[in-house]
Design a protein around this motif. Structure first.
Motif, PDB file in Angstrom:
ATOM      1  N   PRO A  73     -15.919 -23.000 -15.798  1.00 58.10           N
ATOM      2  CA  PRO A  73     -15.816 -23.861 -16.991  1.00 58.10           C
ATOM      3  C   PRO A  73     -17.183 -24.357 -17.481  1.00 58.10           C
ATOM      4  N   TYR A  74     -17.502 -25.599 -17.379  1.00 57.94           N
ATOM      5  CA  TYR A  74     -18.712 -26.135 -18.037  1.00 57.94           C
ATOM      6  C   TYR A  74     -19.605 -26.904 -17.071  1.00 57.94           C
ATOM      7  N   ARG A  75     -19.175 -27.026 -15.829  1.00 54.69           N
ATOM      8  CA  ARG A  75     -19.981 -27.749 -14.821  1.00 54.69           C
ATOM      9  C   ARG A  75     -20.658 -26.659 -14.001  1.00 54.69           C
ATOM     10  N   ILE A  76     -21.652 -26.005 -14.581  1.00 54.57           N
ATOM     11  CA  ILE A  76     -22.001 -24.660 -14.112  1.00 54.57           C
ATOM     12  C   ILE A  76     -23.458 -24.408 -13.766  1.00 54.57           C
ATOM     13  N   TRP A 122     -17.591 -22.203 -20.210  1.00 61.01           N
ATOM     14  CA  TRP A 122     -16.579 -22.357 -21.250  1.00 61.01           C
ATOM     15  C   TRP A 122     -16.130 -23.814 -21.349  1.00 61.01           C
ATOM     16  N   GLY A 123     -16.057 -24.307 -22.600  1.00 59.74           N
ATOM     17  CA  GLY A 123     -15.767 -25.728 -22.795  1.00 59.74           C
ATOM     18  C   GLY A 123     -14.311 -26.050 -23.091  1.00 59.74           C
ATOM     19  N   ILE A 124     -13.519 -25.036 -23.427  1.00 60.23           N
ATOM     20  CA  ILE A 124     -12.104 -25.297 -23.699  1.00 60.23           C
ATOM     21  C   ILE A 124     -11.384 -25.272 -22.352  1.00 60.23           C
ATOM     22  N   VAL A 125     -10.909 -26.420 -21.941  1.00 56.30           N
ATOM     23  CA  VAL A 125     -10.386 -26.556 -20.574  1.00 56.30           C
ATOM     24  C   VAL A 125      -9.238 -25.561 -20.333  1.00 56.30           C
ATOM     25  N   GLY A 126      -9.396 -24.701 -19.339  1.00 56.38           N
ATOM     26  CA  GLY A 126      -8.399 -23.684 -18.986  1.00 56.38           C
ATOM     27  C   GLY A 126      -8.501 -22.426 -19.837  1.00 56.38           C
ATOM     28  N   LEU A 152     -12.071 -23.167 -11.839  1.00 55.43           N
ATOM     29  CA  LEU A 152     -11.476 -24.056 -12.839  1.00 55.43           C
ATOM     30  C   LEU A 152     -11.262 -25.423 -12.202  1.00 55.43           C
ATOM     31  N   GLY A 153     -11.138 -26.443 -13.030  1.00 55.21           N
ATOM     32  CA  GLY A 153     -10.975 -27.801 -12.511  1.00 55.21           C
ATOM     33  C   GLY A 153      -9.520 -28.134 -12.223  1.00 55.21           C
ATOM     34  N   ASP A 154      -9.312 -29.291 -11.560  1.00 56.41           N
ATOM     35  CA  ASP A 154      -7.931 -29.724 -11.296  1.00 56.41           C
ATOM     36  C   ASP A 154      -7.215 -30.020 -12.615  1.00 56.41           C
ATOM     37  N   GLY A 155      -7.949 -30.563 -13.609  1.00 55.24           N
ATOM     38  CA  GLY A 155      -7.328 -30.812 -14.914  1.00 55.24           C
ATOM     39  C   GLY A 155      -6.913 -29.500 -15.570  1.00 55.24           C
ATOM     40  N   ALA A 156      -7.782 -28.497 -15.484  1.00 62.82           N
ATOM     41  CA  ALA A 156      -7.498 -27.192 -16.098  1.00 62.82           C
ATOM     42  C   ALA A 156      -6.271 -26.535 -15.471  1.00 62.82           C
ATOM     43  N   ALA A 157      -5.984 -26.896 -14.218  1.00 65.72           N
ATOM     44  CA  ALA A 157      -4.836 -26.285 -13.530  1.00 65.72           C
ATOM     45  C   ALA A 157      -3.512 -26.686 -14.176  1.00 65.72           C
ATOM     46  N   ASN A 182     -10.853 -28.998  -6.901  1.00 65.76           N
ATOM     47  CA  ASN A 182     -10.126 -30.264  -6.995  1.00 65.76           C
ATOM     48  C   ASN A 182     -11.042 -31.423  -6.599  1.00 65.76           C
ATOM     49  N   ASN A 183     -11.697 -32.000  -7.623  1.00 63.71           N
ATOM     50  CA  ASN A 183     -12.584 -33.151  -7.381  1.00 63.71           C
ATOM     51  C   ASN A 183     -11.851 -34.466  -7.676  1.00 63.71           C
ATOM     52  N   LEU A 184     -10.540 -34.379  -7.789  1.00 63.95           N
ATOM     53  CA  LEU A 184      -9.621 -35.522  -7.943  1.00 63.95           C
ATOM     54  C   LEU A 184      -9.563 -36.147  -9.338  1.00 63.95           C
ATOM     55  N   PHE A 185     -10.455 -35.729 -10.247  1.00 67.18           N
ATOM     56  CA  PHE A 185     -10.448 -36.354 -11.569  1.00 67.18           C
ATOM     57  C   PHE A 185     -10.565 -35.319 -12.686  1.00 67.18           C
ATOM     58  N   ALA A 186      -9.862 -35.582 -13.771  1.00 65.81           N
ATOM     59  CA  ALA A 186     -10.094 -34.863 -15.023  1.00 65.81           C
ATOM     60  C   ALA A 186     -10.621 -35.932 -15.986  1.00 65.81           C
ATOM     61  N   MET A 187     -11.875 -35.891 -16.275  1.00 68.50           N
ATOM     62  CA  MET A 187     -12.582 -36.980 -16.965  1.00 68.50           C
ATOM     63  C   MET A 187     -12.285 -38.295 -16.245  1.00 68.50           C
ATOM     64  N   GLY A 188     -11.598 -39.237 -16.901  1.00 70.15           N
ATOM     65  CA  GLY A 188     -11.304 -40.506 -16.242  1.00 70.15           C
ATOM     66  C   GLY A 188      -9.879 -40.592 -15.746  1.00 70.15           C
ATOM     67  N   GLY A 251     -20.627 -39.294 -12.656  1.00 72.68           N
ATOM     68  CA  GLY A 251     -19.607 -39.478 -13.683  1.00 72.68           C
ATOM     69  C   GLY A 251     -19.144 -38.128 -14.205  1.00 72.68           C
ATOM     70  N   HIS A 252     -18.133 -38.143 -15.060  1.00 75.39           N
ATOM     71  CA  HIS A 252     -17.649 -36.871 -15.617  1.00 75.39           C
ATOM     72  C   HIS A 252     -18.789 -36.111 -16.294  1.00 75.39           C
ATOM     73  N   GLY A 253     -19.475 -36.801 -17.164  1.00 77.47           N
ATOM     74  CA  GLY A 253     -20.645 -36.240 -17.835  1.00 77.47           C
ATOM     75  C   GLY A 253     -21.707 -37.318 -17.891  1.00 77.47           C
TER      76      GLY A 253
HETATM   77  C1  LIG Z   1      -8.218 -27.793 -24.227  1.00 73.00           C
HETATM   78  C2  LIG Z   1      -9.095 -28.981 -23.975  1.00 73.00           C
HETATM   79  N1  LIG Z   1      -8.520 -30.204 -23.895  1.00 73.00           N
HETATM   80  C3  LIG Z   1      -9.283 -31.287 -23.651  1.00 73.00           C
HETATM   81  C4  LIG Z   1     -10.641 -31.164 -23.522  1.00 73.00           C
HETATM   82  C5  LIG Z   1     -11.502 -32.402 -23.218  1.00 73.00           C
HETATM   83  N2  LIG Z   1     -11.953 -32.355 -21.847  1.00 73.00           N
HETATM   84  C6  LIG Z   1     -13.196 -31.964 -21.533  1.00 73.00           C
HETATM   85  S1  LIG Z   1     -13.460 -31.969 -19.891  1.00 73.00           S
HETATM   86  C7  LIG Z   1     -11.892 -32.480 -19.568  1.00 73.00           C
HETATM   87  C8  LIG Z   1     -11.440 -32.723 -18.133  1.00 73.00           C
HETATM   88  C9  LIG Z   1     -11.268 -31.486 -17.337  1.00 73.00           C
HETATM   89  O1  LIG Z   1     -11.157 -31.825 -15.988  1.00 73.00           O
HETATM   90  P1  LIG Z   1     -11.169 -30.767 -14.831  1.00 73.00           P
HETATM   91  O2  LIG Z   1     -10.545 -29.497 -15.280  1.00 73.00           O
HETATM   92  O3  LIG Z   1     -10.580 -31.405 -13.628  1.00 73.00           O
HETATM   93  O4  LIG Z   1     -12.713 -30.440 -14.591  1.00 73.00           O
HETATM   94  P2  LIG Z   1     -13.889 -31.335 -14.001  1.00 73.00           P
HETATM   95  O5  LIG Z   1     -14.527 -32.035 -15.167  1.00 73.00           O
HETATM   96  O6  LIG Z   1     -13.302 -32.274 -13.012  1.00 73.00           O
HETATM   97  O7  LIG Z   1     -14.846 -30.381 -13.367  1.00 73.00           O
HETATM   98  C10 LIG Z   1     -11.182 -32.662 -20.735  1.00 73.00           C
HETATM   99  C11 LIG Z   1      -9.807 -33.131 -20.799  1.00 73.00           C
HETATM  100  C12 LIG Z   1     -11.208 -29.884 -23.641  1.00 73.00           C
HETATM  101  N3  LIG Z   1     -12.523 -29.662 -23.509  1.00 73.00           N
HETATM  102  N4  LIG Z   1     -10.405 -28.797 -23.837  1.00 73.00           N
END
Ligand SMILES: Cc1ncc(C[n+]2csc(CCOP(=O)(O)OP(=O)(O)O)c2C)c(N)n1
Length: 338
Positions: A73-76, A122-126, A152-157, A182-188, A251-253
C-alpha cells in the motif's frame, strides 16, 4: 560468540549483524523523514513503518529479490529500501525531486522500482489487491515459478475488492501471499471498531486459501515463518494468507497530531517492550554477539549514512514545471482495431 545464535535458527553472527544493520537503517531513515517533514522538506503525505521493520527485512529477505514480485500500500519506504532501491532516489522521491523513483511526482506513497520487482506504492486502501492477483496470474500463465508478495493493512482487509480478489485467487490457485500487516489500527480506528472478526487470518479460509497468523516483531521468528510459507507457495503454486501481528509506534501519518483520540501513551510504551530493534539488541547481548561499543559504532555509522543520503537528495532539483504531464499517463495506446 559464546552460544549459538539461535537454538533452532541457522543464523550466523554475520546474518544477525546484517539484520540488525538493515532494521536500524530503516529506523534511522524514517526518523530522518519525520524530521524532514517537520522542517517543511516533504510535501504531501508521509507514513512511516517504525515498529514494523521485520515485515520488510524478514519477509523480503526470504524472497528471490528482483525475480519475485512485491506490491504494497503506501507505508512503503522499508519495502523499497530492502528490495535494493537506491536510497538517495527513495529520499529524493519523498522530497519531490526529479531524480526520485517516480520522477518526484509520486512522493512517499508512490515508490516504484520494477527492476527490483517492486510494483508500488498504492493509496486507495485495498485497491492494489486485484492488481497483485493480476501479477500472480501472469506468472502462472507463463509457467514461471515467481511468487507475488502482496502487503496490505488490517483496515484494507475489510475492503470489498479484497474479498473478490481472494475468491479469484482461491479459484485459480494463484502463487501469491497476502501479508496482512495487522498493526491494530486503520488511521485512528482500532481493529475492534472496524472488523467484525478481528482474527484477520481467517479471511482466506472460506476461499480454500492456506491461512495463518504469525509474529511480526522478532525478526528471527519472522524469517522462519516467511521462509516456510514462501517455499510452500512456490512449491505448491497455491496462495496463502498471513496475518502478521505488529504495531505502529508512530502516528498514522506525519500529520496525525492527536493520537490520544485512539490510544494511550501507556499502550504505546507497553508495545515498545517488543520493539523489533530492542528485541534484536537484546538477542545480540544475550548471545554475546557484539560488544556495546560495536553496537554504538554501527548506530553512529548508520546515522551518518542517512545524513549523507538526505543531503544528497536535498541537493537535487525539483521537476521542471513543463514536465508536469510527463510520466502521468501511458503513451502505449492500443493499436487500431483492438
Ligand atoms: C478506499 C479508501 N478509503 C479510505 C481511504 C483513507 N485512508 C487512508 S489510510 C486509511 C487506513 C488504512 O489502514 P490500514 O489498511 O490498516 O493500513 P495502515 O495505515 O495501518 O498501514 C484510510 C481509511 C483511502 N485511502 N482509500
Amino acid at each position: 560468540m559464546a552460544k549459538p545464535a539461535h537454538k533452532d535458527l541457522i543464523a550466523s553472527p554475520a546474518e544477525v549483524e546484517q539484520d540488525y544493520r538493515d532494521m536500524l537503517f530503516l529506523r534511522h531513515f524514517e526518523e530522518k523523514c519525520n524530521a524532514a517533514y517537520r522542517a517543511g522538506k516533504v510535501g504531501g503525505y508521509l507514513h512511516v513503518y517504525i515498529g514494523m521493520e521485520p515485515l520488510a527485512v524478514g519477509w523480503l529477505g526470504c524472497i528471490k529479490k528482483g525475480y519475485d514480485r512485491v506490491i504494497a500500500p503506501y507505508r512503503i519506504h522499508g519495502h523499497a529500501l530492502t528490495l535494493g532501491s537506491d536510497p538517495v532516489k527513495v529520499m529524493a522521491e519523498i522530497m519531490g525531486r526529479a531524480a526520485g523513483l517516480s520522477h518526484g511526482k509520486g512522493g512517499s506513497m508512490h515508490l516504484y522500482d520494477v527492476e527490483k520487482g517492486f510494483y508500488g506504492g498504492w493509496g486507495i486502501v485495498g485497491g492494489h489487491t486485484p492488481i497483485a492477483a493480476g501479477l500472480a496470474f501472469a506468472d502462472k500463465y507463463r509457467n514461471e515459478d515467481r511468487i507475488t508478495l502482496c502487503y496490505l493493512g488490517d483496515g484494507a482487509a475489510n475492503a470489498g475488492v479484497f474479498f473478490e480478489t481472494l475468491n479469484m485467487v482461491g479459484l485459480w490457485d494463484l502463487p501469491i501471499i497476502f501479508l496482512i500487516e495487522n498493526n491494530l489500527f486503520a488511521m485512528g480506528t482500532r481493529i475492534e471498531y472496524h472488523a467484525a472478526d478481528t482474527e484477520l487470518w481467517k479471511r482466506g479460509v472460506p476461499f480454500g486459501i492456506h491461512s495463518e497468523r504469525v509474529d511480526g516483531m522478532d525478526v528471527f521468528q519472522v524469517k522462519r515463518d516467511a521462509q516456510r510459507i514462501i517455499d510452500r507457495v512456490r512449491r505448491q503454486q497455491k496462495p496463502a494468507l498471513v496475518e502478521v501481528m505488529t504495531y505502529r509506534f508512530a502516528g498514522h501519518g506525519a500529520a496525525d497530531n492527536d493520537q490520544s483520540l485512539y490510544r494511550t501513551p501507556k499502550e504505546v510504551e507497553e508495545a515498545r517492550r517488543r520493539d523489533p530493534i530492542a528485541l534484536i539488541e537484546g538477542f545480540i547481548r544475550e548471545h554475546n554477539l557484539m560488544t556495546q561499543e560495536k553496537m554504538e559504532a554501527i548506530d553512529a555509522e548508520i546515522v551518518e549514512r542517512v545524513e549523507d543520503i538526505y543531503h544528497q537528495a536535498d541537493a537535487l532539483p525539483f521537476p521542471e514545471p513543463g514536465e508536469v504531464y510527463e510520466h502521468v499517463y501511458t503513451d502505449m495506446l492500443p493499436e487500431e482495431g483492438h
